[in-house]
Each structure stands twice: as C-alpha cells, then as structure tokens.
Design a protein around this motif. Structure first.
Motif, PDB file in Angstrom:
ATOM      1  N   PRO A   1       5.839  -7.872  -4.271  1.00  0.00           N
ATOM      2  CA  PRO A   1       5.353  -7.717  -5.651  1.00  0.00           C
ATOM      3  C   PRO A   1       5.639  -8.935  -6.531  1.00  0.00           C
ATOM      4  O   PRO A   1       4.865  -9.229  -7.444  1.00  0.00           O
ATOM      5  N   LEU A   2       6.714  -9.660  -6.242  1.00  0.00           N
ATOM      6  CA  LEU A   2       7.028 -10.867  -7.023  1.00  0.00           C
ATOM      7  C   LEU A   2       6.079 -12.008  -6.678  1.00  0.00           C
ATOM      8  O   LEU A   2       5.622 -12.740  -7.562  1.00  0.00           O
ATOM      9  N   LEU A   3       5.761 -12.153  -5.396  1.00  0.00           N
ATOM     10  CA  LEU A   3       4.881 -13.246  -4.970  1.00  0.00           C
ATOM     11  C   LEU A   3       3.423 -12.963  -5.302  1.00  0.00           C
ATOM     12  O   LEU A   3       2.624 -13.891  -5.473  1.00  0.00           O
ATOM     13  N   LEU A   4       3.061 -11.691  -5.383  1.00  0.00           N
ATOM     14  CA  LEU A   4       1.670 -11.322  -5.686  1.00  0.00           C
ATOM     15  C   LEU A   4       1.582 -10.654  -7.065  1.00  0.00           C
ATOM     16  O   LEU A   4       0.744  -9.776  -7.291  1.00  0.00           O
ATOM     17  N   CYS A   5       2.430 -11.087  -7.992  1.00  0.00           N
ATOM     18  CA  CYS A   5       2.483 -10.449  -9.311  1.00  0.00           C
ATOM     19  C   CYS A   5       1.174 -10.570 -10.085  1.00  0.00           C
ATOM     20  O   CYS A   5       0.887  -9.761 -10.971  1.00  0.00           O
TER      21      CYS A   5
END
Length: 631
Positions: free
Chosen positions: A57-61
């Motif tokens: 979720p952080l990398l594809l925020c």
C-alpha cells in the motif's frame, strides 16, 4: 539497447539499488517514505527481492482503489511470486465442508533479486555429491537447435538468451516448487542462480550468459522427472513472450576427465569476467541424440560423421538420462483424471508432491501411476492403464466440473476413457469377488471450477451431477467387460446397471476430499496428505502383501512362454494355453481373423510383429492375446 525490449519492466522503472554495471539509484519520494515507515521491510525488498505485503500500500499509494487488481496482474505476468503460508489448514472430506484459508504475507520480486557475489552460499546447505548436470541451450536459429553437437564457441557466437528469460523462468519454478514442496525449501535465490525443490528433489539452476545457456544440476541419481518438468516451464515462458526462441537440452562433453567442473568454479569464473566458455575441447551433445544412440545401441556420431563417443562411453556417462518406461507390477496410487488446461497441471503437481512422502517400515517411496509419466508411446494404452488400476492400492478419481463437461453430451456409442477407469474402479471395489482379488480403495477429489481470476477453486457443486444424462454408456461398459475378461477377472453383473449419472454419484459416496474455495497449492498438499494417511492405515510393511492385487499378471505367462522354443512351422511341441493355440491357428490360417477386423489383414498382422518373428516367443504376449480375440 536491445535489453530494454526483453528485460522485465521492473528492472528499468524500479531500480532501487546500484549494480556493477550501473551505480545509479532511481528513488522517488514514495520510496523514501516507504523506507522511513517500514525500514526493515524496505531494506529486505532492495537487498533480497522479498516484498512484504504490508509494504505494497505504501509503494502503490497513488492507486489505492486498484491495488488488488494491480497485484493480481503482477502475479499473473510473473513480476511478483506469492510466498504462500497457510493460516489454517484443515483437511476436508466430501461429508464435512470446512474452509481452508490462505494468506500471502510476502512476495518474491525476481527483478530485484540480488546478484551472486563471492560471499554467496552458492552450493546450498548439505548439497549432495551425487548430482547430474545438463545444459538448456538457447538460440533463435532452428537449424542450430537441431544440431546434435555444438562447441562452446558455437553457443557463444550463435546462441541467444535474453537477460530477462532466467527471471521469468524463476517465477514459474518458484510457483511450482511451492505447489509440490514445502515453502521452506525455497531458500536460495539470486538473479542468475536458484536452488529449489520439485517435490522432494533439489536442483540448482545457473544462468550462463557466455554460453547463452542455463546450467542445471539435479541432486540424486534420477534427474529425469525434474528435467521434464523444467522443460515444460521453459516452453511456457517461450510460448508466452519469446515465440521464436528455441531451446535444446544438451550434455557437456570433453576429452578430459571433467567436462563440466563444479558450480563453484563456474560462478568464480563468471564473477571474474573470464570467458570460461572457450575451454579446450568442451562441446555439448543433444540429449535427444544421446538417447537415440543408447536405444539403438550405436556410437555417437557428430553431424560431420566423426565418432565422438562409443556406446560404452555413452552408457558410462549418460545412461542416467535415459527414460525407462515400462509399467510397474503394482502401484500405491492411481491418479485418474480428464486431461484439460484446468485439471492437468494440478494433477501433475499432486504426482510430483508424492515424492515428499515415504511409507512402510523401510521408508520406501510411494509408487504413483500417472498416464503421461508411465505409459510408453506405441503401446496399447488401455491395456496398460487397466492393469495399473487393478494393481493399485488406492485409486484417486479427480471428479471436477471440467471433467463432467464432456459427459453432459455423452454418446452411449462412444467410449469415454475416464469413465472406463471410474467404472473399473467402482466394480472392483463393490464386487466382493473382485475386491478380494484387487483390494482397491477409492478416494475421490471433488473440484469445482476456477474463479474468474483462475486463482482459486470454487466448491464442487453436487447439484451439477443431476444435469449429467442418466443413460447407460454402452460402448464404455463393453470396454470394461473386455478389460475384465482380458485380465481373467469375473465380469460383474452390476456393470449393466451403471449410468453416467450413477457412476458420478457413486464416487461422491466415498469419504474423499472436498476443498472449499482453495488455491491449487493448498489442494495439492492436503490431497497428498489425505491419500498418504489412508495408505498408512493398511500398508504397514513391505513384507505385508495383503493390500496387493492377487491377479495373475502377464509376466507369469511370459515366463511359461519363454521356456518354449516353438517355431512358426510347429506350434504344438509344448502345450500352450487355449488363447495361444487360437492365436497360432489364426496366424496359420489368416481367414479366421477377418471377422471383426476392418483394416487390411496383412497390415494388421505386420503391426503385431507376426511377420518379423522367427518363433512364437518373438511375438509379444499382449499381441497374441489381441489376435486370439478374433478366433
């Protein structure tokens, strides 16, 4: 550069760590934030190529509402490989429907795997000294791929292996390893090296760019099963993304003592940028040609007519790579299924995974029958699989939604080979006389259709059976009767009462395995454990023969026949069974065979080896029995 067209996109757009060739690092604010919030997980992604689910979720925020779909696509196209871990594992039966839950905690990102360096444990822990080595050589040239003998210079100058191919192959290999082996066995992964297991057998793949090849070291003395499965994965990668690429399995050959050298030496040469492919006298022989030479008892002659290896040399170096077909006297497990793109891979995974288990006090391997692994081309497959089934301890029918599709439009006058197997299993189990002879158990696997993403299996619907026609499969039943007669088994009277629908319903009565909304990997592991648990309840010791079929086999007939020396001119020097007397009379007077045989008589007898025979011994027993049917 050309590499941009063939390397996975993640190598270009997500270069998060420097390499020997390019020291630059492409890091965005998103990356920096992810590293700040989850430093340990981020460092593991960058250094080891392992992506924690919590990091996604952080990398594809920027794509919060589409993250699940993006991840599924990345898995589908091999950019990520899920490392499956069961949060709960419950073996279910056809009478108790429990939910099997899986969770993905980590993924492997092949493009971010580390490079091999001098400090890497490139051998793996406890690696056996007994391993066999082959090379998968690649080229875009069809003529080159067909050459029986190539030098190292040929491979270097005329071969072709894109930098991204090995990474794509790793995704297939890891996924298969997880289906057929324990997750803990996926241990050693680099961009150019992988050590994994297929079933219980470990092997090592090493990309060899200087030879446009992949070196494969397979532990143990039987490398063929791993090689054949690996060839399937290579073909899948080629079919999806590199249609013009050709590959050939080759054996390294050298006039010296060691053609290959240890994996450590190859890695060290690669790290030193040395061109080790030009070793003096090193060449590569096509495995297919090696096998042909061994089969035909010939020397290995290269494309120019020179003898490279004598037959004795071939036997000494490469006999382990020859496939021995030949069915066994008995099996522990018989896998019965309908071939399809949906079910075949799962059944193949079950076959491989059985290699993890041992049974009896001697801890012997489990003998499993799977048609494409056991049946030899050119033989009468129906005779072979029927003998295997009646000589198996446990028959495992894979009753799936896909397997029933053909049955929905069943033609009573057409033979359905899957129904042949299932009827034969049922009648051997239900008929007291046959059960006393075969000792068969039945454990069905009930499989629903895959979901829309082809990721999970939906539950099997018992209501679907009601759509199958309630008609008698006359041609199929006739074949089963013929098999029973051929095997000298009583023809059960209940055979004539079977309908297509009743056959399926009869299978569901057994205490089998009913997975519910499960991944294939989970189905494979739990199904194997259930079958092995059943085997262990009645197969206690190798000296205990109570579970083994007591049917007289063809081998005893072969033995009695081998004791006679009957020429075709004198068939009655020694008493023979009535079937063989019938066969002889038919051979002597071909008119007797015309009834019921539509093809040309001479061709028929020639195909059965009659005209090549010098004596009755030379005609295979199964062919004599086939001829005797037309008395």
């Amino acid at each position: 550069p050309v590499a941009y067209f063939v390397m996975p996109a993640t190598v270009i757009i997500s270069k998060l760590s420097p390499t020997k060739e390019d020291s630059t690092v492409h890091e965005t604010e998103i990356h920096r934030n992810a590293r700040k919030l989850q430093r340990e997980e981020y460092d593991r992604l960058v250094s080891a190529g392992v992506l924690a689910d919590s990091l996604i979720p952080l990398l594809l925020c920027q794509y919060k509402d589409r993250i699940p779909k993006i991840v599924r696509l990345m898995v589908k196209y091999g950019l990520l490989v899920p490392i499956m871990k069961k949060s709960s594992s419950t073996i279910t039966t056809s009478t108790s429907k429990s939910l099997i839950l899986e969770s993905v905690e980590e993924y492997i990102a092949p493009a971010l795997l580390p490079e091999v360096d001098s400090s890497s444990s490139i051998m793996g822990d406890g690696w056996s000294s007994h391993y066999n080595t082959c090379f998968l050589t690649f080229s875009s040239s069809k003529s080159m791929s067909q050459q029986s003998h190539l030098t190292a210079d040929n491979l270097r100058s005329r071969g072709f292996l894109s930098p991204g191919f090995f990474l794509r192959l790793i995704t297939k290999v890891i996924a298969w390893s997880q289906q057929t082996s324990d997750n803990s066995n996926v241990k050693l992964l680099y961009k150019s090296l992988a050590i994994v297991f297929f079933g219980g057998q470990r092997f090592r793949m090493q990309c060899v760019p200087f030879l446009n090849s992949i070196r494969v070291d397979i532990e143990g003395r039987s490398p063929i099963a791993v090689l054949e499965r690996l060839q399937e994965h290579v073909s899948e990668v080629i079919n999806v993304s590199m249609h013009n690429l050709k590959f050939t399995v080759r054996m390294a050959h050298s006039a010296g003592k060691s053609a290959v050298g240890s994996p450590v030496q190859w890695i060290q040469r690669q790290l030193a940028d040395s061109d080790y492919s030009s070793q003096s006298g090193m060449s590569f022989l096509a495995l297919e040609k090696v096998r042909q030479c061994l089969k035909n008892r010939q020397h290995f002659v290269d494309d120019e007519g020179s003898t490279l290896l004598t037959l004795d040399n071939l036997l000494d170096k490469y006999k382990v790579w020859t496939k021995s077909y030949g069915t066994l006297e008995k099996y522990d497990v018989f896998l019965s299924y309908r071939q399809s793109p949906v079910d075949s891979p799962l059944v193949a995974a079950v076959f491989d995974r059985f290699s993890l288990f041992n049974i009896t006090t001697s801890q012997r391997a489990i003998e499993v029958f799977l048609d494409n692994q056991r049946l030899e081309k050119g033989r009468e497959f129906r005779d072979d699989f029927s003998k295997a089934l009646t000589h198996s301890a446990v028959v495992v029918p894979f009753l799936s939604t896909k397997s029933m599709e053909r049955m929905l439009k069943h033609d009573a006058e057409s033979v359905d080979n899957v129904l042949v197997e299932w009827i034969l299993a049922l009648v051997c189990y239900n008929n007291k006389e046959l059960q006393a002879m075969t000792h068969i158990r039945i454990l069905p696997i009930l499989l629903g259709p895959p979901d829309s993403n082809n990721e999970r299996r939906r539950p099997f619907s018992f209501a679907d059976i009601d759509f199958v026609p309630d008609i008698r499969p006359l041609a199929t039943i006739a074949i089963v009767k013929g098999i029973l007669k051929y095997s000298s088994l009583p023809v059960a009277v209940e055979l004539d009462s079977y309908t297509v629908r009743s056959i399926l319903k009869s299978l569901t009565v057994f205490n089998g395995f009913l997975p519910s909304d499960a991944l294939d990997q989970s189905i494979v592991s739990d199904a194997c454990e259930l079958v092995v648990a059943l085997l262990k309840t009645f197969v206690k010791d190798d000296d205990d023969k109570s579970h083994i079929s007591t049917i007289k086999t063809d081998e005893s007939i072969h033995q009695s026949l081998s004791n006679t020396k009957l020429t075709l001119d004198s068939p009655h020097h020694t008493p023979l069974s009535k079937d063989f007397v019938k066969a002889w009379d038919i051979i002597h007077d071909p008119k007797k065979i015309m009834k019921g045989k539509e093809q040309d008589l001479n061709d028929y007898l020639e195909d059965l080896g009659v005209y090549e025979a010098n004596e009755l011994n030379d005609v295979p027993v199964e062919n004599l029995l086939e001829i005797s049917k037309y008395w």
